[in-house]
Design an enzyme around this catalytic site. Structure first.
Site, PDB file in Angstrom:
ATOM      1  N   ASP A   2      36.295  49.751  40.985  1.00 51.24           N
ATOM      2  CA  ASP A   2      35.588  49.626  39.407  1.00 51.24           C
ATOM      3  C   ASP A   2      36.508  50.606  38.683  1.00 51.24           C
ATOM      4  OD1 ASP A   2      33.780  48.695  37.918  1.00 51.24           O
ATOM      5  OD2 ASP A   2      32.343  50.410  38.372  1.00 51.24           O
ATOM      6  N   HIS A  19      42.880  44.656  35.258  1.00 52.57           N
ATOM      7  CA  HIS A  19      43.047  44.062  36.756  1.00 52.57           C
ATOM      8  C   HIS A  19      44.055  44.036  37.314  1.00 52.57           C
ATOM      9  CE1 HIS A  19      38.726  43.277  35.914  1.00 52.57           C
ATOM     10  NE2 HIS A  19      38.760  42.083  34.952  1.00 52.57           N
ATOM     11  N   LEU A 113      46.568  47.355  60.374  1.00 54.72           N
ATOM     12  CA  LEU A 113      45.601  47.512  59.530  1.00 54.72           C
ATOM     13  C   LEU A 113      44.806  46.200  59.168  1.00 54.72           C
ATOM     14  CD1 LEU A 113      44.548  49.904  56.496  1.00 54.72           C
ATOM     15  CD2 LEU A 113      44.452  47.681  56.091  1.00 54.72           C
TER      16      LEU A 113
HETATM   17  C1  IPE Z   1      36.955  45.917  38.284  1.00 56.18           C
HETATM   18  O1  IPE Z   1      36.350  46.824  37.212  1.00 56.18           O
HETATM   19  C2  IPE Z   1      35.997  45.217  39.033  1.00 56.18           C
HETATM   20  C3  IPE Z   1      36.030  43.806  38.944  1.00 56.18           C
HETATM   21  C4  IPE Z   1      34.935  43.041  38.976  1.00 56.18           C
HETATM   22  C5  IPE Z   1      37.258  42.922  39.170  1.00 56.18           C
HETATM   23  P1  IPE Z   1      35.543  46.326  35.939  1.00 56.18           P
HETATM   24  O2  IPE Z   1      36.241  45.227  35.191  1.00 56.18           O
HETATM   25  O3  IPE Z   1      34.266  46.168  36.321  1.00 56.18           O
HETATM   26  O4  IPE Z   1      35.807  47.407  35.212  1.00 56.18           O
HETATM   27  P2  IPE Z   1      34.918  48.314  34.006  1.00 56.18           P
HETATM   28  O5  IPE Z   1      33.667  48.675  34.887  1.00 56.18           O
HETATM   29  O6  IPE Z   1      34.680  47.425  33.194  1.00 56.18           O
HETATM   30  O7  IPE Z   1      35.461  49.607  33.662  1.00 56.18           O
HETATM   31 MG    MG Z   2      32.544  47.867  36.329  1.00 53.83          MG
END
Ligand code: IPE
Ligand code: MG
Length: 221
Positions: A2, A19, A113
């Site tokens: 996140d 991303h 892994l």
């Molecule tokens: C990546 O972080 C998680 C996914 C859903 C791909 P976010 O896109 O939720 O990032 P924030 O929470 O907006 O910072």
């Molecule tokens: Mg998020």
């Protein structure tokens, strides 16, 4: 995993770039996990709730998974990483489903892994699906127990989660591995996922190692 969106905002780049930086952090973290001797790693890449995001962001995340399968995971396979996907498959476009299955097949024999990528995954959806399978299998109510349900989760071989790390300062589970993480040790870090590195993983494992796990029983004296 996140914090990609906040990382992008902090760096003045697009959410898609955030991303992509997250995907680089995944690669780094898997290599760090190999170095630490971790045998199984589960990462939460896309939740059953993430479909509610703007359609262009959802499309970007699908393309990013495809690019990760093409560019990152074969290199990780050379290091012995077996990749498996956890979650629903039926809502993912067929071309991407095929790539996911192909990677699972290609890496099936590897054992340094085991990397589970939770994609279109939700803990509640997983438990509901297991309940449906119990009924489909015709179990009598008295035969429904924890083992019977656990055997019908997406990946029964996953068993118990030992350590659950949440990045980005959020203090919640967000529908991740609700069943499997019942007794997981939780470690939270303020690091945004794209900044997460080998040192953060090691620090989390050290915190975990210092914890006393009792699973509801009394500690031995
Ligand atoms: C990546 O972080 C998680 C996914 C859903 C791909 P976010 O896109 O939720 O990032 P924030 O929470 O907006 O910072
Ligand atoms: Mg998020």
């Amino acid at each position: 995993m996140d914090g990609n969106g906040r990382w992008a905002a902090a760096h003045g780049v697009t959410v898609a770039e955030g991303h992509r930086a997250g995907a680089r952090a995944l690669r780094r973290t898997v290599e760090a996990a190999i170095d630490l001797g971790i045998e199984t790693l589960v990462v939460y890449a896309f939740s059953t709730e993430n479909w509610q995001r703007p359609s262009d962001e959802v499309a970007d995340l699908m393309v990013l998974l495809s690019e990760t399968i093409d560019d990152e995971l074969p290199d990780l396979a050379k290091q012995g990483v077996r990749t498996l996907f956890l979650g629903r498959r039926d809502r993912i476009e067929p071309w991407l489903q095929e790539k996911m299955s192909a990677l699972e097949t290609e890496t099936a024999g590897l054992d340094t892994l085991r990397l589970w990528i939770a994609f279109d995954y939700g803990g509640r959806a997983e438990i509901v699906e297991a309940a449906r399978r119990l009924i489909e299998d015709g179990l009598d109510p008295e035969d429904v127990d924890e083992d019977a349900l656990a055997a019908r989760l997406y990946a029964p071989e996953l068993r118990e989660i030992d350590l659950l790390i949440r990045a980005s300062g959020e203090l919640r589970i967000s529908n991740f591995l609700l069943w499997e993480a019942a007794y997981a040790e939780l470690v939270f870090t303020d690091k945004l996922w794209p900044d997460f590195d080998a040192g953060d993983l090691r620090a989390a494992v050290e915190v975990y190692a210092a914890r006393q796990r009792r699973f509801g029983a009394r500690a031995a004296t």
